[in-house]
Design a protein around this motif. Structure first.
Motif, PDB file in Angstrom:
ATOM      1  N   ALA A 104       0.828  -1.213   0.000  1.00 40.30           N
ATOM      2  CA  ALA A 104       0.000   0.000   0.000  1.00 40.30           C
ATOM      3  C   ALA A 104       0.857   1.256   0.000  1.00 40.30           C
ATOM      4  N   LEU A 105       1.956   1.247   0.772  1.00 38.05           N
ATOM      5  CA  LEU A 105       2.827   2.423   0.848  1.00 38.05           C
ATOM      6  C   LEU A 105       3.531   2.676  -0.474  1.00 38.05           C
ATOM      7  N   LEU A 134       0.988   4.210  -2.765  1.00 41.84           N
ATOM      8  CA  LEU A 134       0.734   5.589  -2.345  1.00 41.84           C
ATOM      9  C   LEU A 134       1.892   6.505  -2.700  1.00 41.84           C
ATOM     10  N   LEU A 157       1.751   7.252  -6.455  1.00 40.56           N
ATOM     11  CA  LEU A 157       0.686   8.218  -6.764  1.00 40.56           C
ATOM     12  C   LEU A 157       1.085   9.625  -6.334  1.00 40.56           C
ATOM     13  N   THR A 158       1.735   9.734  -5.176  1.00 42.68           N
ATOM     14  CA  THR A 158       2.188  11.045  -4.704  1.00 42.68           C
ATOM     15  C   THR A 158       3.242  11.619  -5.638  1.00 42.68           C
ATOM     16  N   TRP A 194       5.799  12.103   0.717  1.00 45.65           N
ATOM     17  CA  TRP A 194       6.235  11.136  -0.287  1.00 45.65           C
ATOM     18  C   TRP A 194       7.526  10.446   0.146  1.00 45.65           C
ATOM     19  N   THR A 218       6.885   8.095   3.125  1.00 44.37           N
ATOM     20  CA  THR A 218       6.137   6.927   2.671  1.00 44.37           C
ATOM     21  C   THR A 218       7.032   5.949   1.918  1.00 44.37           C
TER      22      THR A 218
END
Length: 425
Positions: free
Chosen positions: A265-266, A269, A272-273, A395, A398
């Motif tokens: 998931a990270l 994410l 996407l960031t 970002w 993450t």
């Protein structure tokens, strides 16, 4: 007119670092290149994040494949192996030495991930500052729009009052049809002022709604999400350490399983960031020129004045025409001075003075200092400084936490599979 102090902006380290992220077309990273939502530009921004995402998904796949192979080989060995390999004392000592190395590396990456996770609050604090700057900018814009529309309403109201006074004092000799026409004109002017007030209320309401998006409730929601995000990652890391300390095999495998899904998931994410960071860094390297390059013609010239506070006010001509019209009206009315009684003449003169003052107020509101302050607070400070720093730190945290946790789940499986930790099944 006083000297205008324009906010001096220079791109931050976070913006410059993000601007160096590889692109499919490096030409688009040049400061003076005109940005547009073209297919070429979007493709250039998307390629590297997609590559990172594919690589990370592949790593997670190979991790699952390794677990599956180990599971098959372990079961096969349990069924087919007829004897156990006897290790010598030197082999056991060497194995223990390697085990301690893996354990220290495991602890190092666990502590590192915990420390990096704490930097989420730094990014959250920067985003809070960005929200406050944008909210302050909207408040300034709300005040400016309210003053501007209020000044226009005052001018219209005074013009209506002045027309009524002239009608009463000068035009008494008009025919009834002419009088009705003028009265109809006055009624239309009243409708115009009422419509302007309604427009002012509508704009104010819209701006207040927009400001609320960056207000205390949004900041509190953001802090809550950040706290939950931080707490869930922290709890998983501590659970993994606790399971290792207690030598609890079930708890250890559960924590590693949860960590795997968090890692996946990270990484998604973070990718996407990155898609948001790349075009935003292109803009924030030189926001003034990049924003102006999006427009052309008179609109671009008007924006250039309010963004840079250089050159002449593009609204000066309109203000001068308004002043000229008022002066001409006053000159024309002066010709009827003999028909106007003293009290009424004094009232008309004072009304013209008030209208001229309202026009001067309007002219002050069109100067670049007020609008430039709004632009600087919202875009330069809110978006390109605090907002970008918060997004960049989010970002980076993450991505690093995902990388550290991926190493941790790999180490955890190596330690659990190859070393006797006396873990309870």
């Amino acid at each position: 007119k006083s000297i205008v102090m324009v906010y001096s902006y220079s791109s931050t380290n976070e913006v410059r670092y993000s601007n160096q992220i590889p692109r499919l077309n490096e030409r688009l990273q040049v400061t003076n290149v005109r940005l547009s939502a073209s297919r070429e530009y979007l493709t250039s921004c998307l390629v590297f994040p997609i590559i990172i995402l594919i690589v990370t998904v592949a790593l997670c796949f190979f991790y699952l494949l390794a677990i599956f192979v180990r599971f098959i080989s372990r079961n096969c060995c349990g069924c087919c192996c007829s004897s156990q390999i006897v290790e010598t004392a030197d082999q056991i000592a060497k194995k223990r030495h390697h085990q301690r190395i893996f354990e220290w590396i495991f602890i190092f990456f666990s502590v590192g991930a915990i420390i990096i996770d704490c930097f989420l609050f730094l990014g959250s604090s920067q985003m809070t500052n960005a929200f406050k700057n944008i909210s302050n900018a909207v408040t300034l814009l709300l005040d400016l729009v309210d003053k501007f529309l209020s000044s226009i309403r005052d001018v219209l109201n005074r013009v209506v009052y002045l027309d009524h006074a002239v009608f009463s004092s000068v035009c008494t000799g008009l025919s009834s049809s002419d009088q009705n026409s003028l009265l109809s004109y006055l009624d239309n002017m009243n409708v115009a002022t009422d419509s302007l007030k309604s427009l002012s209320d509508h704009i104010s309401s819209s701006l207040k709604t927009f400001r609320d998006y960056f207000g205390a409730s949004t900041i509190n929601s953001k802090d809550l999400v950040t706290g939950l995000f931080f707490g869930f990652i922290m709890l998983t890391l501590l659970l993994q350490l606790l399971a290792y300390y207690l030598r609890n095999g079930i708890l250890f495998r559960i924590s590693v399983g949860i960590s795997f899904f968090i890692v996946l998931a990270l990484f998604i994410l973070a990718s996407l960031t990155m898609i948001l960071i790349i075009p935003l860094s292109d803009i924030c390297m030189d926001p003034n020129n990049k924003i102006l390059n999006l427009f052309s013609g008179q609109l671009a010239e008007t924006l250039a004045y309010y963004i840079t506070c250089e050159g002449s006010n593009p609204l000066d001509d309109d203000i001068q025409k308004l002043r000229s019209g008022l002066n001409n009206s006053q000159t024309i009315l002066h010709q009827y001075k003999q028909y106007i009684n003293t009290n009424c003449a004094s009232m008309i003169t004072s009304n013209f003075t008030a209208i001229n003052n309202d026009v001067n107020n309007l002219a002050q509101l069109t100067y670049c200092d007020s609008i430039n302050e709004i632009y600087s607070t919202a875009i330069l400070k809110g978006v390109c400084t605090d907002g970008f720093a918060g997004l960049y730190n989010f970002w980076l945290v993450t991505f690093l936490v995902a990388a550290f946790m991926y190493v941790l789940i790999c180490l955890a499986n190596i330690i659990y599979a190859h070393y006797d930790l006396n873990m309870q099944p």
